[in-house]
Design an enzyme around this catalytic site. Structure first.
Site, PDB file in Angstrom:
ATOM      1  N   HIS A   2     -45.911 -12.900  -9.686  1.00 27.42           N
ATOM      2  CA  HIS A   2     -46.089 -11.715  -8.861  1.00 27.42           C
ATOM      3  C   HIS A   2     -47.193 -10.957  -9.507  1.00 27.42           C
ATOM      4  CE1 HIS A   2     -42.248 -11.304  -6.301  1.00 27.42           C
ATOM      5  NE2 HIS A   2     -42.759 -12.517  -6.419  1.00 27.42           N
TER       6      HIS A   2
ATOM      7  N   TYR B 202     -39.851  -0.944  -4.898  1.00 29.14           N
ATOM      8  CA  TYR B 202     -38.886  -0.135  -5.543  1.00 29.14           C
ATOM      9  C   TYR B 202     -38.927   1.352  -4.506  1.00 29.14           C
ATOM     10  CZ  TYR B 202     -38.926  -2.561  -9.964  1.00 29.14           C
ATOM     11  OH  TYR B 202     -38.678  -3.479 -10.976  1.00 29.14           O
TER      12      TYR B 202
ATOM     13  N   PRO C 109     -31.896  -0.328 -15.727  1.00 31.06           N
ATOM     14  CA  PRO C 109     -32.728  -1.475 -15.115  1.00 31.06           C
ATOM     15  C   PRO C 109     -33.999  -1.142 -14.556  1.00 31.06           C
ATOM     16  CG  PRO C 109     -30.971  -1.077 -14.007  1.00 31.06           C
ATOM     17  CD  PRO C 109     -30.642  -0.125 -14.989  1.00 31.06           C
TER      18      PRO C 109
ATOM     19  N   LYS D  76     -36.857  -4.084 -18.133  1.00 31.08           N
ATOM     20  CA  LYS D  76     -37.388  -4.430 -19.413  1.00 31.08           C
ATOM     21  C   LYS D  76     -36.039  -5.000 -20.359  1.00 31.08           C
ATOM     22  CE  LYS D  76     -41.362  -2.972 -19.362  1.00 31.08           C
ATOM     23  NZ  LYS D  76     -41.701  -4.160 -18.571  1.00 31.08           N
TER      24      LYS D  76
ATOM     25  N   TYR E  48     -45.461  -1.828 -16.966  1.00 29.51           N
ATOM     26  CA  TYR E  48     -44.368  -3.087 -16.199  1.00 29.51           C
ATOM     27  C   TYR E  48     -44.660  -4.314 -16.668  1.00 29.51           C
ATOM     28  CZ  TYR E  48     -41.781  -4.508 -12.199  1.00 29.51           C
ATOM     29  OH  TYR E  48     -40.768  -5.305 -11.389  1.00 29.51           O
TER      30      TYR E  48
END
Ligand code: FAD
Ligand code: DHB
Length: 397
Positions: free
Chosen positions: A77, A205, A297, A301, A388
Protein backbone atom coordinates in the site's frame (compact mmCIF):
# COMPACT_ATOMS: atom_id res chain seq x y z
CA UNK A 1 5.76 -34.44 40.97
CA UNK A 2 8.97 -35.66 39.29
CA UNK A 3 11.06 -33.06 37.53
CA UNK A 4 12.85 -33.45 34.16
CA UNK A 5 15.88 -31.22 33.81
CA UNK A 6 17.32 -29.88 30.54
CA UNK A 7 19.71 -27.14 29.51
CA UNK A 8 19.63 -24.58 26.72
CA UNK A 9 21.19 -21.22 25.94
CA UNK A 10 18.02 -19.11 25.76
CA UNK A 11 14.53 -19.84 27.08
CA UNK A 12 11.93 -17.89 25.12
CA UNK A 13 8.65 -17.44 26.97
CA UNK A 14 5.73 -16.88 24.56
CA UNK A 15 5.06 -18.03 20.98
CA UNK A 16 3.52 -14.84 19.65
CA UNK A 17 5.32 -13.06 16.82
CA UNK A 18 8.08 -11.79 19.15
CA UNK A 19 8.95 -15.21 20.62
CA UNK A 20 8.69 -17.16 17.37
CA UNK A 21 10.71 -14.62 15.40
CA UNK A 22 13.43 -14.53 18.05
CA UNK A 23 13.52 -18.34 17.94
CA UNK A 24 13.95 -18.25 14.17
CA UNK A 25 16.69 -15.60 14.23
CA UNK A 26 18.60 -17.44 16.98
CA UNK A 27 18.24 -20.74 15.14
CA UNK A 28 19.87 -19.17 12.08
CA UNK A 29 22.68 -17.86 14.29
CA UNK A 30 23.20 -21.41 15.72
CA UNK A 31 22.06 -20.37 19.21
CA UNK A 32 19.93 -22.96 21.03
CA UNK A 33 16.57 -21.89 22.36
CA UNK A 34 13.41 -23.52 23.71
CA UNK A 35 10.07 -21.75 23.20
CA UNK A 36 7.48 -22.18 25.99
CA UNK A 37 3.90 -21.18 25.17
CA UNK A 38 0.96 -21.32 27.56
CA UNK A 39 -1.68 -21.85 24.84
CA UNK A 40 -2.07 -24.43 22.08
CA UNK A 41 -0.67 -23.63 18.61
CA UNK A 42 -4.26 -23.60 17.27
CA UNK A 43 -5.31 -21.02 19.84
CA UNK A 44 -2.35 -18.76 19.00
CA UNK A 45 -3.22 -18.99 15.28
CA UNK A 46 -6.87 -18.18 15.98
CA UNK A 47 -6.11 -14.74 17.47
CA UNK A 48 -6.82 -12.08 14.86
CA UNK A 49 -4.65 -9.04 15.41
CA UNK A 50 -2.35 -6.83 13.36
CA UNK A 51 -2.38 -6.43 9.61
CA UNK A 52 0.03 -3.66 8.60
CA UNK A 53 3.79 -4.22 8.28
CA UNK A 54 6.48 -1.57 7.97
CA UNK A 55 9.20 -2.05 5.37
CA UNK A 56 11.75 -2.61 8.15
CA UNK A 57 9.58 -5.46 9.47
CA UNK A 58 9.47 -7.05 6.02
CA UNK A 59 13.27 -6.80 5.84
CA UNK A 60 13.70 -8.53 9.21
CA UNK A 61 11.35 -11.33 8.10
CA UNK A 62 13.43 -11.67 4.91
CA UNK A 63 16.59 -11.83 7.02
CA UNK A 64 14.92 -14.56 9.11
CA UNK A 65 14.17 -16.57 5.95
CA UNK A 66 10.38 -16.52 6.39
CA UNK A 67 9.25 -13.99 3.78
CA UNK A 68 8.44 -16.22 0.81
CA UNK A 69 4.65 -16.31 1.30
CA UNK A 70 4.70 -12.69 2.51
CA UNK A 71 6.16 -11.66 -0.85
CA UNK A 72 3.66 -13.79 -2.76
CA UNK A 73 0.53 -12.79 -0.83
CA UNK A 74 1.27 -9.50 0.95
CA UNK A 75 -0.30 -6.40 -0.58
CA UNK A 76 1.79 -3.25 -0.92
CA UNK A 77 0.00 0.00 0.00
CA UNK A 78 1.42 3.35 -1.07
CA UNK A 79 -1.14 5.48 0.77
CA UNK A 80 -3.80 5.62 3.50
CA UNK A 81 -6.93 7.70 3.70
CA UNK A 82 -8.39 9.77 6.54
CA UNK A 83 -12.17 10.25 6.52
CA UNK A 84 -13.50 13.41 8.15
CA UNK A 85 -16.78 15.33 7.76
CA UNK A 86 -17.95 13.23 4.83
CA UNK A 87 -14.72 13.66 2.82
CA UNK A 88 -11.67 11.46 2.38
CA UNK A 89 -8.13 12.78 2.30
CA UNK A 90 -5.29 10.64 1.00
CA UNK A 91 -1.88 10.63 2.67
CA UNK A 92 0.54 9.62 -0.08
CA UNK A 93 2.88 7.49 2.02
CA UNK A 94 5.32 6.49 -0.68
CA UNK A 95 5.44 9.86 -2.43
CA UNK A 96 5.99 11.69 0.87
CA UNK A 97 8.16 9.27 2.84
CA UNK A 98 9.75 7.12 0.14
CA UNK A 99 8.47 3.89 1.65
CA UNK A 100 5.27 1.81 1.61
CA UNK A 101 3.56 -0.57 4.04
CA UNK A 102 2.54 -4.18 3.40
CA UNK A 103 -0.81 -5.66 4.35
CA UNK A 104 -0.20 -9.21 5.61
CA UNK A 105 -1.91 -10.60 8.72
CA UNK A 106 -0.12 -11.32 11.98
CA UNK A 107 -1.78 -14.75 11.85
CA UNK A 108 0.01 -15.49 8.58
CA UNK A 109 3.39 -14.39 9.98
CA UNK A 110 2.79 -16.59 13.01
CA UNK A 111 1.92 -19.54 10.77
CA UNK A 112 5.05 -19.00 8.62
CA UNK A 113 7.23 -18.85 11.75
CA UNK A 114 5.62 -21.93 13.33
CA UNK A 115 6.19 -23.90 10.14
CA UNK A 116 9.82 -22.77 9.86
CA UNK A 117 10.44 -23.75 13.48
CA UNK A 118 8.81 -27.15 13.09
CA UNK A 119 10.83 -27.78 9.89
CA UNK A 120 14.11 -26.92 11.66
CA UNK A 121 13.35 -29.32 14.51
CA UNK A 122 13.92 -26.59 17.12
CA UNK A 123 12.01 -27.36 20.32
CA UNK A 124 8.74 -25.64 21.25
CA UNK A 125 6.40 -26.61 24.06
CA UNK A 126 2.78 -25.56 23.64
CA UNK A 127 0.33 -25.79 26.55
CA UNK A 128 3.21 -25.23 28.97
CA UNK A 129 1.45 -24.42 32.26
CA UNK A 130 2.72 -22.53 35.31
CA UNK A 131 5.85 -21.16 33.64
CA UNK A 132 8.01 -19.69 36.43
CA UNK A 133 11.42 -17.99 36.52
CA UNK A 134 13.87 -18.83 39.32
CA UNK A 135 17.22 -17.51 40.56
CA UNK A 136 17.16 -14.85 37.88
CA UNK A 137 20.09 -12.84 39.15
CA UNK A 138 22.07 -15.77 40.58
CA UNK A 139 24.22 -16.38 37.50
CA UNK A 140 22.37 -19.69 36.98
CA UNK A 141 18.79 -18.85 35.99
CA UNK A 142 16.17 -21.61 35.69
CA UNK A 143 12.72 -21.82 34.22
CA UNK A 144 10.16 -24.40 35.32
CA UNK A 145 6.84 -25.39 33.76
CA UNK A 146 4.31 -28.18 33.81
CA UNK A 147 3.47 -30.10 30.64
CA UNK A 148 1.01 -32.98 30.50
CA UNK A 149 1.07 -33.19 34.28
CA UNK A 150 4.86 -33.41 34.51
CA UNK A 151 7.16 -30.78 36.02
CA UNK A 152 10.07 -29.68 33.80
CA UNK A 153 13.09 -27.54 34.59
CA UNK A 154 15.39 -25.78 32.12
CA UNK A 155 18.67 -24.19 33.12
CA UNK A 156 19.81 -21.48 30.73
CA UNK A 157 22.03 -18.44 30.18
CA UNK A 158 19.24 -16.00 29.24
CA UNK A 159 15.45 -15.68 29.36
CA UNK A 160 13.60 -13.75 26.65
CA UNK A 161 10.29 -12.45 28.00
CA UNK A 162 8.15 -12.46 24.84
CA UNK A 163 4.98 -13.34 26.71
CA UNK A 164 2.85 -10.30 26.01
CA UNK A 165 1.17 -7.80 28.29
CA UNK A 166 -0.31 -10.43 30.67
CA UNK A 167 2.79 -12.62 30.79
CA UNK A 168 4.85 -13.89 33.71
CA UNK A 169 8.26 -12.40 32.81
CA UNK A 170 7.64 -8.71 33.49
CA UNK A 171 5.95 -9.56 36.79
CA UNK A 172 9.01 -11.62 37.81
CA UNK A 173 11.02 -8.37 38.01
CA UNK A 174 10.85 -6.59 41.39
CA UNK A 175 8.51 -3.59 41.04
CA UNK A 176 11.16 -1.18 42.35
CA UNK A 177 13.45 -2.10 39.44
CA UNK A 178 10.98 -0.91 36.78
CA UNK A 179 9.52 2.49 35.94
CA UNK A 180 6.04 2.24 34.42
CA UNK A 181 4.38 4.80 32.14
CA UNK A 182 0.74 4.28 31.26
CA UNK A 183 -2.35 5.83 29.69
CA UNK A 184 -5.68 4.03 29.46
CA UNK A 185 -8.24 5.28 26.92
CA UNK A 186 -11.96 5.36 27.74
CA UNK A 187 -13.02 3.15 24.79
CA UNK A 188 -12.17 -0.04 22.91
CA UNK A 189 -12.10 -1.32 19.34
CA UNK A 190 -14.65 -3.83 18.13
CA UNK A 191 -13.18 -5.72 15.15
CA UNK A 192 -14.90 -7.90 12.55
CA UNK A 193 -13.31 -10.19 9.96
CA UNK A 194 -15.47 -11.11 6.94
CA UNK A 195 -15.00 -12.91 3.65
CA UNK A 196 -16.02 -10.27 1.15
CA UNK A 197 -13.88 -8.45 -1.44
CA UNK A 198 -12.80 -5.08 0.01
CA UNK A 199 -14.38 -2.20 -1.90
CA UNK A 200 -11.54 0.07 -0.71
CA UNK A 201 -8.03 -0.04 -2.22
CA UNK A 202 -6.28 1.55 0.76
CA UNK A 203 -7.02 1.62 4.50
CA UNK A 204 -9.48 4.29 5.61
CA UNK A 205 -9.23 5.72 9.14
CA UNK A 206 -12.48 7.64 9.76
CA UNK A 207 -13.10 10.28 12.40
CA UNK A 208 -16.90 10.52 12.60
CA UNK A 209 -19.22 12.27 15.06
CA UNK A 210 -20.38 8.79 16.08
CA UNK A 211 -16.82 7.61 16.83
CA UNK A 212 -13.80 6.20 15.02
CA UNK A 213 -14.02 3.49 12.33
CA UNK A 214 -11.32 1.71 10.31
CA UNK A 215 -11.72 -0.06 6.98
CA UNK A 216 -8.86 -2.53 6.51
CA UNK A 217 -8.30 -5.80 4.69
CA UNK A 218 -6.36 -9.02 4.73
CA UNK A 219 -6.57 -10.09 1.07
CA UNK A 220 -8.48 -9.53 -2.17
CA UNK A 221 -11.38 -11.48 -0.65
CA UNK A 222 -11.29 -10.60 3.06
CA UNK A 223 -11.98 -7.38 4.98
CA UNK A 224 -11.06 -6.40 8.53
CA UNK A 225 -13.12 -3.53 9.97
CA UNK A 226 -13.21 -1.83 13.35
CA UNK A 227 -15.45 0.61 15.21
CA UNK A 228 -14.70 2.49 18.45
CA UNK A 229 -17.02 1.15 21.19
CA UNK A 230 -17.60 1.72 24.91
CA UNK A 231 -15.11 -0.20 27.08
CA UNK A 232 -17.84 -2.07 28.91
CA UNK A 233 -19.47 -3.43 25.70
CA UNK A 234 -19.49 -7.20 25.14
CA UNK A 235 -19.21 -8.91 21.74
CA UNK A 236 -22.64 -10.55 22.30
CA UNK A 237 -24.24 -7.09 22.25
CA UNK A 238 -23.01 -6.58 18.69
CA UNK A 239 -24.87 -8.63 16.09
CA UNK A 240 -23.39 -8.51 12.59
CA UNK A 241 -26.32 -6.30 11.52
CA UNK A 242 -25.62 -3.82 14.32
CA UNK A 243 -21.90 -3.75 13.57
CA UNK A 244 -22.35 -3.10 9.85
CA UNK A 245 -25.02 -0.49 10.46
CA UNK A 246 -22.66 1.42 12.76
CA UNK A 247 -19.69 0.95 10.42
CA UNK A 248 -21.76 2.28 7.50
CA UNK A 249 -22.88 5.37 9.40
CA UNK A 250 -19.32 6.21 10.37
CA UNK A 251 -17.64 5.30 7.10
CA UNK A 252 -20.25 6.61 4.67
CA UNK A 253 -22.64 4.66 2.48
CA UNK A 254 -20.57 4.75 -0.70
CA UNK A 255 -17.77 2.91 1.06
CA UNK A 256 -19.66 0.51 3.28
CA UNK A 257 -22.60 -0.60 1.10
CA UNK A 258 -20.72 -3.44 -0.56
CA UNK A 259 -19.76 -5.13 2.73
CA UNK A 260 -22.75 -4.63 5.00
CA UNK A 261 -24.34 -8.05 4.53
CA UNK A 262 -21.16 -10.07 5.02
CA UNK A 263 -21.36 -12.59 7.91
CA UNK A 264 -18.50 -12.18 10.39
CA UNK A 265 -15.98 -15.00 10.74
CA UNK A 266 -14.41 -13.43 13.83
CA UNK A 267 -15.49 -10.65 16.17
CA UNK A 268 -13.59 -9.33 19.19
CA UNK A 269 -13.15 -6.27 21.41
CA UNK A 270 -9.73 -4.89 22.34
CA UNK A 271 -9.12 -2.19 24.98
CA UNK A 272 -6.78 0.69 24.08
CA UNK A 273 -3.73 1.42 26.17
CA UNK A 274 -0.35 3.15 26.02
CA UNK A 275 2.17 1.44 28.30
CA UNK A 276 5.96 1.29 28.63
CA UNK A 277 8.28 -0.19 31.26
CA UNK A 278 11.89 0.84 31.60
CA UNK A 279 14.40 -0.73 31.43
CA UNK A 280 13.77 -3.81 29.27
CA UNK A 281 16.42 -5.83 31.09
CA UNK A 282 16.80 -7.38 34.53
CA UNK A 283 20.06 -9.34 34.68
CA UNK A 284 19.76 -12.19 32.13
CA UNK A 285 16.03 -11.51 31.55
CA UNK A 286 15.20 -9.41 28.48
CA UNK A 287 11.67 -8.19 27.72
CA UNK A 288 10.55 -7.80 24.10
CA UNK A 289 7.28 -6.87 22.38
CA UNK A 290 4.00 -6.45 24.24
CA UNK A 291 5.63 -7.75 27.45
CA UNK A 292 7.45 -4.40 27.64
CA UNK A 293 5.13 -1.97 25.88
CA UNK A 294 1.65 -1.52 24.47
CA UNK A 295 0.52 1.05 21.91
CA UNK A 296 -3.09 1.80 21.03
CA UNK A 297 -3.65 0.09 17.64
CA UNK A 298 -4.44 3.28 15.70
CA UNK A 299 -0.89 3.74 14.39
CA UNK A 300 -0.46 0.03 13.46
CA UNK A 301 2.79 -0.10 15.43
CA UNK A 302 2.53 -2.94 18.02
CA UNK A 303 3.67 -5.84 15.88
CA UNK A 304 6.30 -3.71 14.15
CA UNK A 305 7.79 -2.73 17.51
CA UNK A 306 7.85 -6.35 18.65
CA UNK A 307 9.85 -7.17 15.50
CA UNK A 308 12.39 -4.37 16.01
CA UNK A 309 12.92 -5.32 19.70
CA UNK A 310 13.58 -8.91 18.71
CA UNK A 311 15.91 -7.89 15.90
CA UNK A 312 18.03 -5.90 18.37
CA UNK A 313 17.91 -8.72 20.94
CA UNK A 314 19.06 -11.36 18.47
CA UNK A 315 21.97 -9.12 17.40
CA UNK A 316 22.98 -8.66 21.03
CA UNK A 317 22.82 -12.39 21.82
CA UNK A 318 24.69 -13.23 18.61
CA UNK A 319 27.49 -10.81 19.55
CA UNK A 320 27.65 -12.32 23.02
CA UNK A 321 27.91 -15.92 21.82
CA UNK A 322 30.47 -15.02 19.18
CA UNK A 323 32.58 -13.87 22.08
CA UNK A 324 32.64 -10.31 20.83
CA UNK A 325 31.29 -8.44 23.81
CA UNK A 326 28.38 -7.79 26.12
CA UNK A 327 28.06 -4.23 24.86
CA UNK A 328 25.01 -4.87 22.70
CA UNK A 329 23.30 -6.65 25.60
CA UNK A 330 24.05 -3.62 27.77
CA UNK A 331 22.72 -1.27 25.08
CA UNK A 332 19.60 -3.33 24.27
CA UNK A 333 17.15 -1.45 26.46
CA UNK A 334 18.26 2.05 25.46
CA UNK A 335 18.34 1.13 21.79
CA UNK A 336 14.80 -0.30 21.88
CA UNK A 337 13.38 2.52 23.98
CA UNK A 338 14.34 5.22 21.47
CA UNK A 339 12.14 3.53 18.88
CA UNK A 340 9.45 2.55 21.37
CA UNK A 341 8.87 6.11 22.57
CA UNK A 342 8.62 7.44 19.01
CA UNK A 343 6.01 4.79 18.19
CA UNK A 344 4.23 5.58 21.48
CA UNK A 345 4.10 9.25 20.54
CA UNK A 346 2.75 8.58 17.05
CA UNK A 347 0.16 6.02 18.23
CA UNK A 348 -1.03 8.42 20.94
CA UNK A 349 -1.25 11.25 18.37
CA UNK A 350 -3.24 9.15 15.87
CA UNK A 351 -5.55 7.96 18.65
CA UNK A 352 -6.20 11.52 19.88
CA UNK A 353 -6.92 12.86 16.39
CA UNK A 354 -9.33 10.16 15.30
CA UNK A 355 -11.52 9.06 18.25
CA UNK A 356 -14.41 10.66 20.08
CA UNK A 357 -13.48 11.60 23.65
CA UNK A 358 -16.93 12.03 25.24
CA UNK A 359 -17.43 15.24 27.22
CA UNK A 360 -14.21 16.91 26.07
CA UNK A 361 -15.29 19.81 23.84
CA UNK A 362 -11.82 21.38 23.87
CA UNK A 363 -10.28 18.13 22.64
CA UNK A 364 -12.80 18.06 19.78
CA UNK A 365 -11.82 21.59 18.71
CA UNK A 366 -8.15 20.67 18.81
CA UNK A 367 -8.88 17.60 16.74
CA UNK A 368 -10.75 19.56 14.08
CA UNK A 369 -7.96 22.09 13.90
CA UNK A 370 -5.25 19.45 13.73
CA UNK A 371 -7.01 17.49 10.97
CA UNK A 372 -7.67 20.62 8.89
CA UNK A 373 -4.01 21.51 9.22
CA UNK A 374 -3.02 17.97 8.21
CA UNK A 375 -5.17 18.09 5.07
CA UNK A 376 -3.78 21.49 4.03
CA UNK A 377 -0.11 21.16 4.94
CA UNK A 378 2.28 18.95 3.01
CA UNK A 379 4.74 19.27 5.89
CA UNK A 380 2.17 17.82 8.32
CA UNK A 381 1.34 15.01 5.86
CA UNK A 382 5.00 14.22 5.45
CA UNK A 383 5.43 13.95 9.21
CA UNK A 384 2.47 11.57 9.44
CA UNK A 385 3.69 9.51 6.45
CA UNK A 386 7.23 9.21 7.85
CA UNK A 387 5.90 7.85 11.12
CA UNK A 388 3.22 5.59 9.61
CA UNK A 389 5.67 3.80 7.28
CA UNK A 390 8.01 3.45 10.27
CA UNK A 391 11.31 4.91 11.25
CA UNK A 392 14.30 2.93 9.96
CA UNK A 393 15.91 0.35 12.23
CA UNK A 394 19.26 1.38 13.62
CA UNK A 395 22.04 -0.75 12.23
CA UNK A 396 24.44 -2.42 14.64
CA UNK A 397 27.35 -0.21 15.67
P1 FAD B 1 1.68 -11.57 21.91
O1 FAD B 1 1.23 -11.65 20.50
O2 FAD B 1 0.70 -11.16 22.94
O3 FAD B 1 2.30 -12.99 22.29
C1 FAD B 1 2.63 -13.34 23.61
C2 FAD B 1 2.50 -14.86 23.76
O4 FAD B 1 2.91 -15.23 25.07
C3 FAD B 1 1.07 -15.32 23.60
O5 FAD B 1 1.01 -16.37 22.65
C4 FAD B 1 0.67 -15.77 24.99
O6 FAD B 1 -0.27 -16.86 24.98
C5 FAD B 1 2.01 -16.19 25.57
N1 FAD B 1 2.04 -16.16 27.04
C6 FAD B 1 1.48 -15.24 27.87
N2 FAD B 1 1.73 -15.55 29.15
C7 FAD B 1 2.46 -16.70 29.14
C8 FAD B 1 3.01 -17.52 30.16
N3 FAD B 1 2.83 -17.21 31.46
N4 FAD B 1 3.70 -18.61 29.80
C9 FAD B 1 3.89 -18.92 28.48
N5 FAD B 1 3.38 -18.19 27.47
C10 FAD B 1 2.68 -17.09 27.79
N6 FAD B 1 0.27 -4.10 15.61
C11 FAD B 1 0.77 -3.66 14.42
O7 FAD B 1 1.99 -3.53 14.28
N7 FAD B 1 -0.04 -3.36 13.36
C12 FAD B 1 -1.39 -3.49 13.45
O8 FAD B 1 -2.08 -3.27 12.45
C13 FAD B 1 -1.96 -3.92 14.71
N8 FAD B 1 -3.29 -4.08 14.86
C14 FAD B 1 -3.77 -4.61 16.03
C15 FAD B 1 -5.13 -4.79 16.14
C16 FAD B 1 -5.67 -5.33 17.31
C17 FAD B 1 -7.16 -5.51 17.41
C18 FAD B 1 -4.81 -5.73 18.39
C19 FAD B 1 -5.37 -6.34 19.66
C20 FAD B 1 -3.46 -5.54 18.29
C21 FAD B 1 -2.92 -4.98 17.11
N9 FAD B 1 -1.56 -4.79 16.96
C22 FAD B 1 -1.06 -4.26 15.79
C23 FAD B 1 -0.64 -5.15 18.04
C24 FAD B 1 0.03 -6.53 17.85
O9 FAD B 1 -0.93 -7.50 17.62
C25 FAD B 1 0.85 -6.89 19.11
O10 FAD B 1 1.71 -5.80 19.40
C26 FAD B 1 1.67 -8.18 18.91
O11 FAD B 1 0.83 -9.31 19.02
C27 FAD B 1 2.79 -8.30 19.95
O12 FAD B 1 3.45 -9.54 19.81
P2 FAD B 1 4.12 -10.26 21.06
O13 FAD B 1 4.68 -11.54 20.52
O14 FAD B 1 4.97 -9.31 21.79
O15 FAD B 1 2.91 -10.56 22.06
C1 DHB C 1 -5.28 -3.07 11.21
C2 DHB C 1 -5.14 -2.83 12.53
C3 DHB C 1 -4.69 -1.59 12.94
O1 DHB C 1 -4.52 -1.34 14.24
C4 DHB C 1 -4.37 -0.59 12.04
O2 DHB C 1 -3.95 0.61 12.47
C5 DHB C 1 -4.49 -0.86 10.71
C6 DHB C 1 -4.95 -2.10 10.28
C7 DHB C 1 -5.78 -4.39 10.75
O3 DHB C 1 -6.09 -5.22 11.61
O4 DHB C 1 -5.89 -4.60 9.54
Amino acid sequence: MTSRVTRTQVVIVGAGPAGLLLGQLLQRASIDAIVLERRSAGYVLGRIRAGVLEQGTVQVLEHAGVAERLHAEGIRHDGVEIGFRGRRHRIALHALAGRSVTVYGQTEITRDLMEARAASGAPSVYEAEDVALHDITSGAPRVTYVHEGELHEISCDFVAGCDGYHGVCRSSIPADKLATYERVYPFGWLGVLADVPPPWNELIYANSERGFALASLRSATRVRCYVQCPLEDRVEQWSDARFWDEFRRRMGEGIADAVVNAPSIEKSIAPLRSFVVEPLRYGPLFLAGDAAHIVPPTGAKGLNLAVSDVFYLHEALRDYYRGRSERALDDYSVRCLRRIWRAERFSWWMTRQLHQFPGDAFARKMQETELEYLFESEAAQKSMAENYVGLPLERAT
